[in-house]
Design a protein around this motif. Structure first.
Motif, PDB file in Angstrom:
ATOM      1  N   ILE A   1       0.814  -1.210   0.000  1.00  0.00           N
ATOM      2  CA  ILE A   1       0.000   0.000   0.000  1.00  0.00           C
ATOM      3  C   ILE A   1       0.851   1.264   0.000  1.00  0.00           C
ATOM      4  O   ILE A   1       0.497   2.276  -0.605  1.00  0.00           O
ATOM      5  CB  ILE A   1      -0.972  -0.004   1.204  1.00  0.00           C
ATOM      6  N   ARG A   2       2.013   1.237   0.657  1.00  0.00           N
ATOM      7  CA  ARG A   2       2.872   2.421   0.705  1.00  0.00           C
ATOM      8  C   ARG A   2       3.500   2.724  -0.651  1.00  0.00           C
ATOM      9  O   ARG A   2       3.915   3.848  -0.913  1.00  0.00           O
ATOM     10  CB  ARG A   2       3.973   2.226   1.747  1.00  0.00           C
ATOM     11  N   CYS A   3       3.599   1.708  -1.496  1.00  0.00           N
ATOM     12  CA  CYS A   3       4.184   1.899  -2.828  1.00  0.00           C
ATOM     13  C   CYS A   3       3.155   2.384  -3.840  1.00  0.00           C
ATOM     14  O   CYS A   3       3.519   2.814  -4.934  1.00  0.00           O
ATOM     15  CB  CYS A   3       4.789   0.590  -3.329  1.00  0.00           C
ATOM     16  N   ASN A   4       1.879   2.280  -3.468  1.00  0.00           N
ATOM     17  CA  ASN A   4       0.801   2.699  -4.361  1.00  0.00           C
ATOM     18  C   ASN A   4       0.885   1.998  -5.717  1.00  0.00           C
ATOM     19  O   ASN A   4       0.724   2.614  -6.767  1.00  0.00           O
ATOM     20  CB  ASN A   4       0.821   4.222  -4.552  1.00  0.00           C
ATOM     21  N   ILE A   5       1.164   0.698  -5.676  1.00  0.00           N
ATOM     22  CA  ILE A   5       1.209  -0.093  -6.904  1.00  0.00           C
ATOM     23  C   ILE A   5      -0.216  -0.479  -7.279  1.00  0.00           C
ATOM     24  O   ILE A   5      -0.908  -1.159  -6.525  1.00  0.00           O
ATOM     25  CB  ILE A   5       2.050  -1.367  -6.719  1.00  0.00           C
ATOM     26  N   THR A   6      -0.667  -0.042  -8.446  1.00  0.00           N
ATOM     27  CA  THR A   6      -2.041  -0.326  -8.863  1.00  0.00           C
ATOM     28  C   THR A   6      -2.124  -1.140 -10.143  1.00  0.00           C
ATOM     29  O   THR A   6      -3.180  -1.681 -10.462  1.00  0.00           O
ATOM     30  CB  THR A   6      -2.817   0.989  -9.072  1.00  0.00           C
TER      31      THR A   6
END
Length: 216
Positions: free
Chosen positions: A91-96
């Motif tokens: 979640i901290r990397c904001n990988i979508t």
């Protein structure tokens, strides 16, 4: 860091590219299982509490059953899996999307390699996920005491082509193209006044090959 500064390039020297390839693969494989989509399969709210209690009554211990009763069948407090955070290890990397891995890892990172390292071929091979090519750069230290002749490392690196592990185009990227992109992206005038200025400018004008289609 690579999201905040998308044009910044990083080079890891004298470590080879094998570990960079393995890390790239591991990050993606773990993301597929422990990202938001994968973790949805392990959502603690989907726990069949009546079945759990039934199994504990049948095979477990009375003190465990008593603890379940205290928490309405939950084995631990409600946020036991995530500590209150959404169930997504990334979640901290904001990988979508898969393309994020190309933009945040395969594009900005470069890995300095010795000429005689067979693992260099992995960076250009089909084993890399998403059709990615990891940026291996030729950076043998020709001043090492064990280099008898400074002219030897480059032909030694070309053995990967002769042995069929990489193509001549891959070799061009290894000894020239990737280095030009590393320095030229940071400073478009970096190669001005050098013997390769014309070739470097032409390569930068063409830009890096797009991997977006492979990442979809």
């Amino acid at each position: 860091m690579t999201r905040r500064f998308p044009d910044l390039r990083f080079a890891f020297l004298e470590g080879g590219v094998g570990w960079g390839c393995q890390l790239f693969c591991d990050l993606i494989e773990h993301w597929e299982r422990r990202g938001a989509k994968g973790m949805a399969n392990m959502d603690p709210t989907k726990l069949d509490r009546p079945l759990l209690h039934e199994l504990v009554d049948k095979y477990g211990y009375a003190d465990i059953a008593a603890e379940l009763d205290k928490r309405d069948g939950w084995p631990l407090k409600e946020d036991f899996l995530t500590g209150g955070m959404p169930p997504d290890d990334y979640i901290r990397c904001n990988i979508t999307q898969k393309q994020d891995w190309i933009d945040l890892y395969a594009t900005p990172y470069y890995f300095g390699c010795e000429a005689d390292d067979r693992m260099n071929a992995v960076a250009f091979g089909k084993a890399m996920p998403l059709g990615a090519r990891i940026n291996a750069i030729y950076s043998s230290d020709i001043g090492h005491f064990d280099v008898v002749d400074m002219r030897d490392p480059l032909p030694e690196a070309f053995e990967l082509v002769e042995d069929g592990h990489i193509t001549e185009s891959d070799f061009h990227d290894f000894v020239f193209g990737n280095a030009v992109r590393l320095w030229g992206t940071q400073n478009p005038r970096f190669f001005e006044g050098t013997a390769v200025a014309k070739e470097a400018a032409a390569l930068m004008k063409r830009g890096a090959p797009s991997l977006r289609d492979a990442a979809r």
